[in-house]
Structure formats: C-alpha cells, structure tokens
Motif scaffolding. Structure first.
Motif, short mmCIF file in Angstrom:
data_model
loop_
_atom_site.label_atom_id
_atom_site.label_comp_id
_atom_site.label_asym_id
_atom_site.label_seq_id
_atom_site.Cartn_x
_atom_site.Cartn_y
_atom_site.Cartn_z
N PHE A 14 0.84 -1.17 0.04
CA PHE A 14 -0.02 0.12 0.25
C PHE A 14 0.78 1.28 -0.07
CE2 PHE A 14 0.39 1.74 4.30
CZ PHE A 14 0.96 0.52 5.10
N ALA A 18 0.56 5.77 -4.66
CA ALA A 18 0.49 7.02 -4.37
C ALA A 18 1.92 7.80 -4.28
CB ALA A 18 0.16 7.33 -2.64
N ARG A 19 2.74 7.20 -3.81
CA ARG A 19 4.17 7.87 -4.12
C ARG A 19 4.66 7.98 -5.47
NH1 ARG A 19 6.86 6.71 0.88
NH2 ARG A 19 5.83 4.71 2.03
N LYS A 67 14.68 6.55 -7.44
CA LYS A 67 15.20 6.70 -6.08
C LYS A 67 14.11 6.29 -4.88
CE LYS A 67 16.34 10.98 -4.38
NZ LYS A 67 16.89 12.39 -4.55
N LEU A 68 13.07 6.35 -5.47
CA LEU A 68 12.09 5.82 -4.22
C LEU A 68 12.37 4.54 -3.72
CD1 LEU A 68 8.58 7.08 -5.56
CD2 LEU A 68 9.96 8.05 -3.97
N VAL A 69 12.32 4.35 -2.40
CA VAL A 69 12.90 3.16 -1.91
C VAL A 69 11.74 1.77 -2.43
CG1 VAL A 69 12.81 1.81 0.49
CG2 VAL A 69 13.70 4.20 0.02
N SER A 70 10.66 2.17 -2.69
CA SER A 70 9.55 0.97 -3.14
C SER A 70 9.45 0.87 -4.56
CB SER A 70 8.15 1.69 -2.88
OG SER A 70 7.96 1.86 -1.49
N VAL A 71 10.57 1.46 -5.27
CA VAL A 71 10.48 1.50 -6.70
C VAL A 71 11.87 0.59 -6.97
CG1 VAL A 71 10.94 2.39 -9.01
CG2 VAL A 71 9.14 3.43 -7.39
N ILE A 72 11.66 -0.73 -7.61
CA ILE A 72 12.73 -1.42 -7.97
C ILE A 72 13.41 -0.96 -9.28
CG2 ILE A 72 13.53 -3.64 -8.52
CD1 ILE A 72 11.93 -3.41 -5.60
N PHE B 164 0.56 9.28 6.95
CA PHE B 164 1.74 8.73 6.01
C PHE B 164 1.55 9.21 4.57
CE2 PHE B 164 1.72 5.36 2.52
CZ PHE B 164 2.81 4.52 2.95
N LEU B 168 3.94 12.07 2.30
CA LEU B 168 4.58 11.45 1.22
C LEU B 168 5.81 12.00 0.48
CD1 LEU B 168 1.75 9.38 -0.63
CD2 LEU B 168 3.69 8.47 0.78
N LYS B 172 12.29 10.34 2.75
CA LYS B 172 13.21 9.24 1.97
C LYS B 172 12.18 8.04 1.86
CE LYS B 172 17.15 6.94 1.38
NZ LYS B 172 18.62 6.61 2.06
N HIS B 173 11.57 7.87 3.02
CA HIS B 173 10.61 6.73 2.79
C HIS B 173 9.71 6.73 4.23
CE1 HIS B 173 9.14 2.93 1.23
NE2 HIS B 173 9.04 2.09 2.27
N SER B 174 8.71 5.74 4.26
CA SER B 174 7.81 6.02 5.41
C SER B 174 6.99 4.54 5.41
CB SER B 174 6.79 7.21 5.00
OG SER B 174 5.91 7.03 3.94
N PHE B 175 6.52 4.40 6.69
CA PHE B 175 5.99 2.94 7.00
C PHE B 175 4.65 3.60 7.91
CE2 PHE B 175 10.28 2.03 6.73
CZ PHE B 175 10.46 0.99 6.02
N LEU B 176 3.52 2.78 7.72
CA LEU B 176 2.48 2.71 8.66
C LEU B 176 2.36 1.21 9.04
CD1 LEU B 176 -0.32 3.67 9.99
CD2 LEU B 176 -1.35 3.24 7.73
N LEU B 178 1.06 -1.96 10.61
CA LEU B 178 -0.22 -2.67 10.69
C LEU B 178 -0.16 -3.74 11.33
CD1 LEU B 178 -1.90 -2.13 6.97
CD2 LEU B 178 -2.02 -0.70 9.20
N LYS B 189 14.67 -1.21 9.29
CA LYS B 189 14.54 -0.84 8.09
C LYS B 189 14.81 0.86 8.10
CE LYS B 189 12.08 -4.58 5.93
NZ LYS B 189 10.87 -4.78 5.36
N ILE B 193 17.33 2.78 6.01
CA ILE B 193 17.08 3.77 5.12
C ILE B 193 17.41 5.19 5.17
CG2 ILE B 193 15.15 4.93 3.62
CD1 ILE B 193 13.58 2.04 3.99
N SER B 230 15.59 -2.17 -2.97
CA SER B 230 16.06 -1.12 -3.95
C SER B 230 17.05 -0.24 -3.23
CB SER B 230 14.85 -0.29 -4.18
OG SER B 230 14.32 0.26 -3.05
N LEU B 231 17.60 -0.76 -1.76
CA LEU B 231 18.66 0.05 -1.16
C LEU B 231 19.96 -0.48 -1.70
CD1 LEU B 231 17.91 2.37 0.53
CD2 LEU B 231 18.73 1.18 2.51
#
Lengths: 159, 626
Positions: A14, A18-19, A67-72, B164, B168, B172-176, B178, B189, B193, B230-231
């Motif tokens: 999730f 949105a990012r 650069k987004l962490v979620s983007v491979i 969250f 956005l 650099k990154h974010s987490f919710l 759950l 993490k 990051i 991706s890091l």
C-alpha cells in the motif's frame, strides 16, 4: 511535448502507487493513463503510466522515481522498442435497426460484443491509442453511453 | 498535543474477531501477562512484550541514546514504555516542531540518526516542517508518530490525520505499521534507509492498537539482517573514469573543487583535504560543506554562492574544470544557470544519480560515495605518477581577487557607533577560537554567521540551508548540545527566527541543557528588509517586528520589543542585553563563562545589508559588494 510511456517495477504494497503518482503530480504532469497490477512475482507490481511531458523535466522525474525506496526499477519506454496495448469497453446506444451495423463495425476492429440489451451494446477491444481513437470516432454517431479503459500496458520487445 | 478522548477504551472492546492482537487487546484487564517492569531493558526475561516496549527495545538495539518526544493520546503507550528504559534519555520539547529540530541538531552534530516522536493528528503535523527540512538537507531523521486505533483509521477519529499520506513527498521513505510483529524489522529498516546512501528522513506511523498488542517479538541481528530490496550499495567508481579525471586535472589551467554537504555526510573530510593537497586545486564550499576544508588554507576560497566570497564566486565562474563533490547545484549557488561556470568542464561526483544533470548538464557524472571516490582518486594519483598541474598563474589570479575584494569578508564599522551584527559574530569567533558548534535561524544573521565565524571542522555549522526554516536555531542547538555535551554550543539567532521556537527555552532550562544564545536583535525581518531595500523601494511589508510607529534600536531603547531578557528570565534562564560596543566583548565572555543556558540580547541597528550579494538569477559577475 511528446507522450511518454513510463514503466515501473515496484513493491506490491500500500502507498506505492500514491508515491509514484505523487511524484508525477507534484511536478505538474497530467497522467493520461495509468495501470497497476501484480506481476508473476506476487511481491512486485508493475505500474504503467502515460504522460505528456517536457523531455528534460520527465528525465528528472524518472530519476527521482528510481530513487524511491519502493521502486525497484523504472524506465521511460520512449527511447526503446516496445509493445503497448490498452483494453477498452464501450457502451453504445443501439436499436433494432443500428445493432447489426454496430456489430459490423466492431468486427472490422476485431472488437467483441460482450453484452447486449434492448437499447445498448457493450463492446470490448484492445489496441493502441490510434486504433482506440479511430474506433470511438466511427462509433460516435450511434451514441456512446459510457467508456472504461484500462490504461496502456507495455513491455519492451525482445529480451 | 496531550488531549485524548475516551474513544480508545471503547474501541478496545469493539468487534475484533479478525485479529488475534485485537483479541488479546480486548481483555487487557484480565490478562495475566502484565507488562514487565524491565520489559524494555531485557526482553530475554519474557517472551511476550507489549508493542510499545518492543519499539523502545528496538531503539535500544539500534543504539539510540536520546529521543525527543512530545506525548499525547496516541503516543501514550510509547511514552510510558520510555519511562521503563534506562538506556534512552527522553527529552520533552515544548512543541513537536522543536522536537523535530532537536533531533535534527542531534543528527547534524553527529551523523547519527536523530529520533523524534509525536502523537497523532496535530502532534504529527507539527513534525511536517522538520521532516521537510531534513529532506532538503539530507539529514538522517526518524520520526515516530502515534496513529489512532486501526479500527478508527479513515473515520475522522479524534486527532486523526493521514500522516503517511501527508508526508509522502517529503520523506525518503515511510511506514504505517499494521502488524505488531513488524515493529522491530520496520524500525531497523527505517534506520537503515535513513542512514544508507544519501541520508534522509523516514516516518514510522504506529497505530495505538499496535503499541498495545502483546506478542513475541523477533529482533533482527543487525541492519544487514533486514533487506530493503532497492537500497543497493552505490557503485564503486570505475578506475578508468577516475584516471581520466586525473588526466583532465593535470591539463587544467584553472580548476576548482566545489564541495557540498555530501562530503560531510559521507565522512570524506580527510579524503578531501588529501585530494586537495595532492592536486593543489583551490576549494570552494557550499554552506552545507563548510568545515570540510580549513578556511585558513591558501587553497581555500571559503564559501561561494549568493552571499559567498567574491574570489570563490569568480574562481568558479572562470574555472576551466569544476569538480563538484556531494553538491547539488542549488539555485543559491549557481545564480543564473546559463552563466554558471560557462567555460568549465564539469565533473559531478554524487551518490544520488538523480542529482546528475538535474540543474546543470555536466560532462562527467560519477555515481559514487564522496569518500570512496576521493580516496580512490588519491590512491590512483599516488600510484600512477599523477602530474600535478602548474597552477601558479591561476592561484595568482585568485590571490589578486582576494586582495581586490576583502577575503573572506569585511564590514564598515565607521558608519555607526553601534554594534554591528557582523562584529558580534567576529568577536564570538575570536573568543571561541572558531571551535564552537554554532546553529542559526534563517535570514541575515544566518549569512553573517559563516561570513565571520570560520568553521574549521565538519558538523560545527548547523543551519537550515535548503528549506530555510526560521525557528531552526534554538531547538537544533539543544539537540546538538545533547549529542555533544563536551562542546560549546551557541545558537546565533535573529529576533524573528528566535521567536518562532522560543518555547524551547523551557526545554533548555528544565532539562539543564546549557546552550548559549547570541541574539542579533534588529527588530526586523532583516533579510526580507534587505530585499525590500534593494528591489521594492524600501516599502516595509510586515517586516517590522515591533511597533512600526516606535521602532526599537540602539538609539531608541524604549521601542525595543519584546524584552527578550525578561522572557528568558521568566523561563529561568540568565540573560543580558548589550547596547554599546565597548560592552560587547566582555558580555560575550560572560555568556561563554556562564555555566548554564544564557541569552545575550545584542541590540544592533537595522538597515545593515548582507554583502556580497548576487541577486537572484544573476551571474557571479554581477556580484554586489556595496
């Protein structure tokens, strides 16, 4: 300004859409089409977006997306050889008199009739934007009631 | 934001047949597993832990020694858990924004991630500015926020905000989080990051039910044990490319090294100094890079950009080879982009490839960590018999500029009998031998500080550069002092900026954090006033901070507003106002010698401009020196 097809392999989580969408909208790019779906690896999804944008601004955006962490990975397909398709459904007004005409036109476009009612038809077909535009143009006089499109999906050709 | 409604207890009993955690949560009163007093300190004793204790224990494992946390309904569990740890000091800011900037001050002074916490809704939204600020300056910040119960999310619950979603574009990154079991790995993490590659802020939003859940946590062994796909580590630069750069240097007639914050965040100071020594290239720094190169070296051009040195700006303009390291070609550095270093071949070493060609098309982009690249360049130069360029003529030209335009900076004290702000900073530099950690607010005083305080070591100039956030100085100084208690930490502030987070005087006093404040009080928003004077015919658009009909100044003491020394006194902080030049040095000495926190209110005339000044979108040649 040219139309670009962006393809991003992303984490299937999730917030990722949105990012990615936020990165485009925050720079004032209008997303023309957008498609998201899981890949053969359930951890990953592919996002395909088409945008009309200035070349240099989009290049900056693609690098920022990468650069987004979620983007491979992310790529602007405009510079490579790729295949792209979009699926469209159109609900068209029809009468006893026009129904067969519409079916004839649909046949020419290799479209399928997937629903028939007394006063309307639902037609499904795939193609690139030019084919879609041509079909919608031809069918327009009959009366288009509703349109739903998946947005373009695309893959590079070859290996 | 301490208010909380009675809703949570109701929702603990609400239908929760879908979640085992909720089931445990639903009957906390009858549950025999009471939270262990030492749960946070020693998880080994008990397999089951409360989510909030897991958060604290994970922070301990991550080596966190200080958090800046403002409590509230949705953070209560974690705030309670923090009372059970002996390893972490919890500091209470008086506003969440203050807490965010304290965590930043901590991070900027050490390089270690700063941790701030706030409750849901308004508590969290008050962290937005420090997070955006950390994003601009690539500061490792971990912001942990309470969120409403998961069952309440999306229902406009009391103190609910989609944090969250709100953050956005500025993280650099974010987490919710759950699932409670995800807490340890998520926090690992987040730290990985925030600190890997180009540092940046990470948000971890934790719903209250996750904080309350009992479960058996699994703690990762180390940062390496958590995988962030991706890091990937930055590529090691290609020797062939680096050798080519060395060849270009050998042939260069007028090279300049342009160094930014990346040199400091990668710990490349020693490598930079060695590389500069080996090549003889003069070094011009950004504000973010100050301290990386010694200002008294003959190779130093100190700092260039809008208010930087004439020699630095002209050297970059006339360079035939510009080697940028860990810098991002910000508009305050380049001025008009078309006339930035127009004759230079530009090499850009940066860990973030999205910075290459972003503002300026460069000839040789190198994706690499600044330290790795500079060390490798040094080794190759030593190994391959590198031909040091003959820069006699170039250094001569630069020396001429330095003579022609006072280097690094000067001011004219003849025109007024009063204390000039530049002079106050200059005397502070003399009295502390340039060895203090200095934070600032934003505005004229922020520019005079690096002009007249000469930073010799990295992480000693702590300022909001990219975002330019007023109110940064006081809380950042508190965070820096907590992180480096052995250092003298001074907030050089303006009266406008100081007022924006003045409530943190309470934090300083109560927590006994002996930060000094050198207030350059000109009763105006000085930098905006300067632009009004230069570009808007001096019309004052809300830039007077006191009574516009009775503007305070050294000549009108009665008009001075507010009385900062009285305010400080109300907070239990010692202070003094100085009006006369003769008193200044002695007053600064008193401030430094004072054992506790101290406010020195230096009343300066308004109307002084920061010079040199390259007006927006002009070239370096258009630099104004008067």
């Amino acid at each position: 300004m040219k139309k670009h097809t962006l393809s991003a392999l992303v984490e299937n989580k999730f917030g990722v859409l949105a990012r990615v969408a936020g990165m485009l909208s925050g720079r004032g790019f209008n997303i023309e089409t957008l498609n998201v779906g899981p890949t053969h690896d359930p951890q990953l999804s592919r996002i395909t977006a088409t945008v009309v944008a200035d070349e240099a601004a989009l290049d900056r955006c693609v690098r920022a997306l990468g650069k987004l962490v979620s983007v491979i990975s992310v790529q602007d397909f405009t510079t490579v050889d790729y295949v792209a398709r979009e699926l469209v459904m159109v609900k068209i007004q029809s009468t006893k008199e026009t129904r067969s005409e519409i079916i004839e036109v649909a046949d020419i476009f290799r479209a399928k009739i997937i629903d028939v009612a007394h006063t309307s038809l639902v037609v499904e077909f795939t193609g690139n934007d030019r084919k879609i535009a041509a079909f919608l143009n031809i069918i327009e006089p009959y009366g288009i009631l509703e349109v739903a499109r998946t947005g373009q999906v695309a893959l590079t050709r070859g290996h | 934001m301490v208010f909380f409604s009675t809703a949570p207890s109701f929702f603990m009993l609400a239908d929760n047949n879908t979640s085992t955690y909720s089931n445990i949560m639903a009957k906390p009163k009858t549950d025999v597993r009471k939270p262990d007093e030492n749960a946070a300190a020693s998880p080994e004793k008990t397999a089951f832990m409360r989510g909030a204790d897991v958060v604290v224990r994970t922070l301990e494992l991550l080596g966190v020694d200080t958090v800046f946390a403002y409590p509230g309904g949705a953070l209560l569990e974690i705030s309670q858990a923090l009372t059970r740890t002996k390893k972490i000091r919890t500091i209470l800011p008086r506003h969440e924004q203050g807490g965010g900037f304290m965590a930043q001050g901590y991070a900027r002074a050490t390089g270690r991630p700063g941790v701030c916490m706030a409750t849901s809704g308004p508590g969290a939204t008050n962290l937005v500015t420090p997070i955006a600020d950390a994003f601009m300056d690539s500061i490792p910040l971990v912001a942990i926020t309470g969120q409403v119960f998961q069952q309440l999310i999306g229902k406009n619950a009391f103190q609910e905000a989609d944090f969250f979603g709100i953050t956005l574009p500025i993280v650099k990154h974010s987490f919710l989080v759950l699932k409670p079991e995800d807490l340890p790995s998520t926090l690992f993490k987040a730290f990985k990051i925030a600190t890997t590659g180009r540092p940046g802020p990470v948000v971890v939003d934790i719903p209250k039910d996750v904080q309350q859940a009992y479960f058996v946590p699994e703690f990762p062994e180390s940062l390496d044990a958590v995988d962030v796909p991706s890091l990937t580590p930055p590529p090691v630069p290609d020797d062939a490319v680096l050798s080519e750069i060395l060849d270009t240097i050998s042939k260069a007639k007028s090279p300049v090294l342009y160094v930014g914050g990346g040199v400091i965040s990668s710990g490349a100071t020693a490598a930079l100094r060695e590389f500069a020594r080996l090549t003889g290239i003069p070094v011009a720094s950004t504000l973010m890079g100050l301290g990386a190169f010694p200002p008294d070296s003959p190779q130093s051009l100190y700092w260039f950009g809008m208010h930087g040195t004439v020699a630095g700006n002209w050297a970059v303009y006339h360079s035939d080879l510009l080697i940028a390291v860990g810098a991002r070609f910000d508009d305050r550095i380049t001025g008009a982009i078309e006339t930035f270093a127009p004759k230079a071949r530009i090499v850009h070493i940066d860990i973030d490839r999205s910075e290459h060609h972003k503002n300026v098309r460069v000839h040789v982009p190198v994706e690499a960590d600044a330290k790795v690249a500079l060390e490798r360049l040094c080794r190759l130069a030593q190994k391959s018999g590198f031909q040091k360029p003959d820069l006699t003529e170039w250094m001569g030209t630069i020396a001429g500029w330095k003579r022609q335009h006072p280097f690094p900076f000067t001011y004219n004290s003849e025109k007024t009998p009063h204390i000039l702000p530049q002079q106050a900073v200059e005397i502070l530099n003399e009295e502390t031998k340039g060895g203090a950690i200095i934070s600032t607010g934003v505005g004229q005083h922020q520019m005079w500080t690096p002009q007249f305080y000469h930073f010799k070591e990295p992480r000693t100039f702590i300022s909001s550069m990219g975002a330019g956030t007023m109110g940064f100085g006081l809380p950042a100084a508190i965070g820096a002092k907590v992180a480096r208690p052995e250092s003298l930490v001074i907030d050089i502030d303006g009266d406008g900026s100081f007022l924006m987070n003045i409530q943190e005087l309470a934090c300083m006093a109560v927590e006994k954090i002996p930060v000094k404040i050198l207030l350059l009080n000109n009763q105006h928003l000085g930098m905006v006033m300067q632009w009004e004077d230069r570009f808007y015919e001096g019309v004052r658009g809300q830039t007077i901070l006191g009574d516009p009909k009775n503007i305070g100044s050294p000549d009108n003491v009665g008009g001075l507003y507010p009385d900062f020394v009285k305010i400080a006194s109300g907070f239990g902080i010692a202070g003094r106002r100085v009006l006369r030049r003769e008193e200044l040095r002695e007053a600064i000495r008193e401030m430094i010698a004072h054992p506790g926190p101290y406010l020195l209110d230096v009343v300066v005339p308004n109307g002084e401009h920061v010079l040199p000044f390259i007006p927006q979108r002009r070239s370096a040649l258009g630099i104004l020196t008067e």
